[in-house]
Motif scaffolding. Structure first.
Motif, PDB file in Angstrom:
ATOM      1  N   MET A   1      18.579   2.550   0.938  1.00 18.29           N
ATOM      2  CA  MET A   1      17.425   2.174   1.548  1.00 18.29           C
ATOM      3  C   MET A   1      16.441   3.236   2.267  1.00 18.29           C
ATOM      4  O   MET A   1      17.296   4.490   2.814  1.00 18.29           O
ATOM      5  CB  MET A   1      17.955   1.117   2.046  1.00 18.29           C
ATOM      6  CG  MET A   1      18.928  -0.296   1.613  1.00 18.29           C
ATOM      7  SD  MET A   1      19.509  -1.231   2.832  1.00 18.29           S
ATOM      8  CE  MET A   1      18.188  -2.173   3.145  1.00 18.29           C
ATOM      9  N   ARG A   2      15.537   2.675   2.673  1.00 18.80           N
ATOM     10  CA  ARG A   2      14.608   3.653   3.167  1.00 18.80           C
ATOM     11  C   ARG A   2      13.503   2.935   4.679  1.00 18.80           C
ATOM     12  O   ARG A   2      13.271   1.630   4.064  1.00 18.80           O
ATOM     13  CB  ARG A   2      13.081   4.314   2.740  1.00 18.80           C
ATOM     14  CG  ARG A   2      12.201   4.988   3.176  1.00 18.80           C
ATOM     15  CD  ARG A   2      11.070   5.814   2.121  1.00 18.80           C
ATOM     16  NE  ARG A   2      12.260   6.795   1.371  1.00 18.80           N
ATOM     17  CZ  ARG A   2      11.576   7.855   1.471  1.00 18.80           C
ATOM     18  NH1 ARG A   2       9.765   7.886   1.472  1.00 18.80           N
ATOM     19  NH2 ARG A   2      11.857   9.224   0.805  1.00 18.80           N
ATOM     20  N   PHE A   3      13.405   3.391   5.383  1.00 21.24           N
ATOM     21  CA  PHE A   3      13.105   2.687   6.546  1.00 21.24           C
ATOM     22  C   PHE A   3      11.909   3.199   7.389  1.00 21.24           C
ATOM     23  O   PHE A   3      11.818   4.497   7.510  1.00 21.24           O
ATOM     24  CB  PHE A   3      14.186   2.397   7.667  1.00 21.24           C
ATOM     25  CG  PHE A   3      15.544   2.082   6.789  1.00 21.24           C
ATOM     26  CD1 PHE A   3      15.688   0.343   7.364  1.00 21.24           C
ATOM     27  CD2 PHE A   3      16.836   2.381   6.775  1.00 21.24           C
ATOM     28  CE1 PHE A   3      17.190  -0.132   7.119  1.00 21.24           C
ATOM     29  CE2 PHE A   3      17.535   1.954   6.080  1.00 21.24           C
ATOM     30  CZ  PHE A   3      18.475   0.668   6.168  1.00 21.24           C
TER      31      PHE A   3
ATOM     32  N   GLN B   1      22.599  10.582   5.868  1.00 17.00           N
ATOM     33  CA  GLN B   1      20.768  10.093   6.246  1.00 17.00           C
ATOM     34  C   GLN B   1      20.468  10.885   6.054  1.00 17.00           C
ATOM     35  O   GLN B   1      20.556  12.062   6.074  1.00 17.00           O
ATOM     36  CB  GLN B   1      21.161   9.194   8.292  1.00 17.00           C
ATOM     37  CG  GLN B   1      21.226   7.992   8.217  1.00 17.00           C
ATOM     38  CD  GLN B   1      22.076   8.159  10.194  1.00 17.00           C
ATOM     39  OE1 GLN B   1      21.409   8.782   9.912  1.00 17.00           O
ATOM     40  NE2 GLN B   1      21.586   6.377   9.902  1.00 17.00           N
TER      41      GLN B   1
ATOM     42  N   GLU C   1      15.921   7.470   5.786  1.00 20.19           N
ATOM     43  CA  GLU C   1      17.364   7.020   4.441  1.00 20.19           C
ATOM     44  C   GLU C   1      17.923   7.121   4.621  1.00 20.19           C
ATOM     45  O   GLU C   1      18.539   8.261   4.630  1.00 20.19           O
ATOM     46  CB  GLU C   1      16.083   7.595   2.996  1.00 20.19           C
ATOM     47  CG  GLU C   1      16.217   8.996   2.536  1.00 20.19           C
ATOM     48  CD  GLU C   1      15.441   8.972   1.312  1.00 20.19           C
ATOM     49  OE1 GLU C   1      14.795   8.552   1.181  1.00 20.19           O
ATOM     50  OE2 GLU C   1      16.238   9.909   0.960  1.00 20.19           O
ATOM     51  N   TYR C   2      18.902   6.288   3.497  1.00 15.89           N
ATOM     52  CA  TYR C   2      20.440   6.335   3.882  1.00 15.89           C
ATOM     53  C   TYR C   2      20.906   5.798   2.626  1.00 15.89           C
ATOM     54  O   TYR C   2      20.659   4.966   1.538  1.00 15.89           O
ATOM     55  CB  TYR C   2      20.717   5.407   5.027  1.00 15.89           C
ATOM     56  CG  TYR C   2      22.750   5.138   4.327  1.00 15.89           C
ATOM     57  CD1 TYR C   2      23.056   6.210   4.594  1.00 15.89           C
ATOM     58  CD2 TYR C   2      22.855   4.292   4.162  1.00 15.89           C
ATOM     59  CE1 TYR C   2      25.373   6.320   5.115  1.00 15.89           C
ATOM     60  CE2 TYR C   2      24.605   3.986   3.944  1.00 15.89           C
ATOM     61  CZ  TYR C   2      25.156   4.910   4.479  1.00 15.89           C
ATOM     62  OH  TYR C   2      26.214   5.145   4.295  1.00 15.89           O
TER      63      TYR C   2
ATOM     64  N   LEU D   1      17.627   0.415  15.009  1.00 15.66           N
ATOM     65  CA  LEU D   1      18.301  -0.769  14.088  1.00 15.66           C
ATOM     66  C   LEU D   1      17.333  -1.095  13.375  1.00 15.66           C
ATOM     67  O   LEU D   1      16.477  -2.049  14.420  1.00 15.66           O
ATOM     68  CB  LEU D   1      19.566  -1.155  14.627  1.00 15.66           C
ATOM     69  CG  LEU D   1      20.023  -2.346  13.843  1.00 15.66           C
ATOM     70  CD1 LEU D   1      20.823  -1.689  12.219  1.00 15.66           C
ATOM     71  CD2 LEU D   1      20.905  -3.355  14.474  1.00 15.66           C
ATOM     72  N   ARG D   2      16.824  -1.777  11.917  1.00 16.16           N
ATOM     73  CA  ARG D   2      15.653  -2.349  12.015  1.00 16.16           C
ATOM     74  C   ARG D   2      16.063  -3.504  12.555  1.00 16.16           C
ATOM     75  O   ARG D   2      17.361  -3.974  12.596  1.00 16.16           O
ATOM     76  CB  ARG D   2      16.374  -2.835   9.892  1.00 16.16           C
ATOM     77  CG  ARG D   2      17.885  -3.527   9.724  1.00 16.16           C
ATOM     78  CD  ARG D   2      17.960  -3.466   8.507  1.00 16.16           C
ATOM     79  NE  ARG D   2      17.067  -5.040   7.372  1.00 16.16           N
ATOM     80  CZ  ARG D   2      16.603  -5.137   5.993  1.00 16.16           C
ATOM     81  NH1 ARG D   2      18.832  -5.203   5.813  1.00 16.16           N
ATOM     82  NH2 ARG D   2      16.061  -5.977   6.207  1.00 16.16           N
TER      83      ARG D   2
ATOM     84  N   ASP E   1      14.883  -8.328  10.288  1.00 17.83           N
ATOM     85  CA  ASP E   1      16.257  -9.077   9.351  1.00 17.83           C
ATOM     86  C   ASP E   1      17.199  -9.864  10.725  1.00 17.83           C
ATOM     87  O   ASP E   1      17.704  -9.283  11.968  1.00 17.83           O
ATOM     88  CB  ASP E   1      17.631  -8.051   9.630  1.00 17.83           C
ATOM     89  CG  ASP E   1      18.866  -8.580   8.546  1.00 17.83           C
ATOM     90  OD1 ASP E   1      18.724 -10.401   8.414  1.00 17.83           O
ATOM     91  OD2 ASP E   1      19.321  -8.350   7.995  1.00 17.83           O
TER      92      ASP E   1
ATOM     93  N   ASP F   1      21.854   1.852   8.048  1.00 12.66           N
ATOM     94  CA  ASP F   1      20.743   1.485   9.194  1.00 12.66           C
ATOM     95  C   ASP F   1      20.150   1.851  10.258  1.00 12.66           C
ATOM     96  O   ASP F   1      18.989   1.686  10.832  1.00 12.66           O
ATOM     97  CB  ASP F   1      20.680  -0.296   7.892  1.00 12.66           C
ATOM     98  CG  ASP F   1      21.418  -0.522   8.793  1.00 12.66           C
ATOM     99  OD1 ASP F   1      22.321  -0.461   9.307  1.00 12.66           O
ATOM    100  OD2 ASP F   1      21.070  -2.085   8.993  1.00 12.66           O
ATOM    101  N   SER F   2      21.741   2.088  10.830  1.00 18.04           N
ATOM    102  CA  SER F   2      21.753   2.873  12.369  1.00 18.04           C
ATOM    103  C   SER F   2      21.540   4.119  13.047  1.00 18.04           C
ATOM    104  O   SER F   2      22.274   5.732  12.029  1.00 18.04           O
ATOM    105  CB  SER F   2      22.820   2.840  13.303  1.00 18.04           C
ATOM    106  OG  SER F   2      22.955   0.893  13.072  1.00 18.04           O
TER     107      SER F   2
ATOM    108  N   VAL G   1      12.176  -1.799   6.957  1.00 18.23           N
ATOM    109  CA  VAL G   1      12.852  -1.892   5.151  1.00 18.23           C
ATOM    110  C   VAL G   1      11.356  -1.508   4.429  1.00 18.23           C
ATOM    111  O   VAL G   1      10.505  -2.501   4.518  1.00 18.23           O
ATOM    112  CB  VAL G   1      13.897  -2.502   4.851  1.00 18.23           C
ATOM    113  CG1 VAL G   1      13.926  -2.089   3.128  1.00 18.23           C
ATOM    114  CG2 VAL G   1      15.659  -2.865   4.712  1.00 18.23           C
TER     115      VAL G   1
END
Length: 272
Positions: free
Chosen positions: A1-3, A34, A79-80, A194-195, A198, A234-235, A270
């Motif tokens: 996943m990419r943030f 990460q 990204e992770y 953190l995203r 959501d 994601d953190s 995201v």
């Protein structure tokens, strides 16, 4: 996943200042799995980079001219990829684990926390049971301190949040740390991202905060009481400290009179 991260901190002064200095602890410390794709921190005046006593990368902006506002921005992508149950780091600890037992600052503990950790001391001393015990502590904090905005400040202590029964992620992290240290478990405050796209997560329009506790054999394991989870990919961690003040994303001082107002807006989402 990419943030993707877009984070702006703005200070507005009641009266112009001739010199202000701002320390920014917003340089990522990626965990295993990460990767920081890009990262940029912008601010006014002269820029310098240094590392503080807790091992945090600090960017300092010094504006030595007449001004009535300061804006500091962060733009980044990380990204992770991985399946770890918690964030694992390969860094060499800057300070020994016992340092993080210090009973001080916003995470200071007293007898009021005994009700939260009742019956857990013996199991917490057993390395094999420590992670399970700390998850139980995290759940107990969540039941005693409801996530609620507008009821605390950056100077609210863990004891005050516990007595009030409400607070935000910072307050819950401080209370968790206080419980850990009262159980003789080293623990520290973490600021990061953190995203916040959501709605199921308790994350404001600022950077996020959680805690890390020392587990023999595993070293630092993260705990996010606001969301009752161990932080994972994601953190993104940016700083650690004994409490919020040690790891504050942006702090400053200035020459001049009058008040100052700080506003923060962060988007962590995201992306494809």
């Amino acid at each position: 996943m990419r943030f993707s991260i877009a984070h702006t901190t703005r200070f507005q002064f009641d009266q112009p200042s001739g010199h202000s200095i701002h320390d920014v602890r917003l340089t990522p410390k990626p965990a295993a799995g990460q990767r920081v794709v890009s990262w940029r921190i912008d601010g006014p005046g002269k820029r310098s980079e240094w590392v503080d006593g807790h091992g945090n990368q600090v960017t300092t902006f010094s504006a030595a001219y007449r001004h009535d506002s300061v804006e500091i921005t962060v733009h980044g992508i990380y990204e992770y990829s991985g399946a770890d149950q918690w964030l694992r780091y390969v860094e060499t600890p800057t300070l020994p684990a016992p340092f993080w037992l210090r009973n001080t600052g916003l995470a200071r503990h007293d007898a009021s926390f005994d009700q939260v950790i009742e019956g857990l001391a013996e199991r917490a001393a057993d390395a094999a049971q420590r992670v399970a015990v700390l998850h139980e502590v995290m759940e107990r904090i969540g039941k005693r301190i409801a996530y609620k905005t507008g009821v605390s400040t950056v100077d609210t202590t863990a004891a005050e949040a516990l007595a009030r029964g409400a607070g935000v992620a910072q307050d819950q992290a401080h209370a968790f740390i206080a419980c850990c240290r009262r159980l003789e478990v080293p623990a520290r405050y973490v600021s990061g991202y953190l995203r916040n796209d959501d709605p199921a997560l308790h994350v404001g329009r600022t950077s996020h905060s959680w805690a890390e506790a020392w587990v023999p054999g595993l070293e630092w394991v993260g705990f996010d009481p606001a969301n009752n989870i161990s932080p994972h990919g994601d953190s993104l961690r940016v700083a650690v400290g004994l409490d919020y003040h040690d790891a504050a994303p942006v702090s400053g001082r200035r020459v001049g009179f009058g008040g100052a107002k700080m506003s923060v807006d962060a988007s962590v989402r995201v992306v494809d």
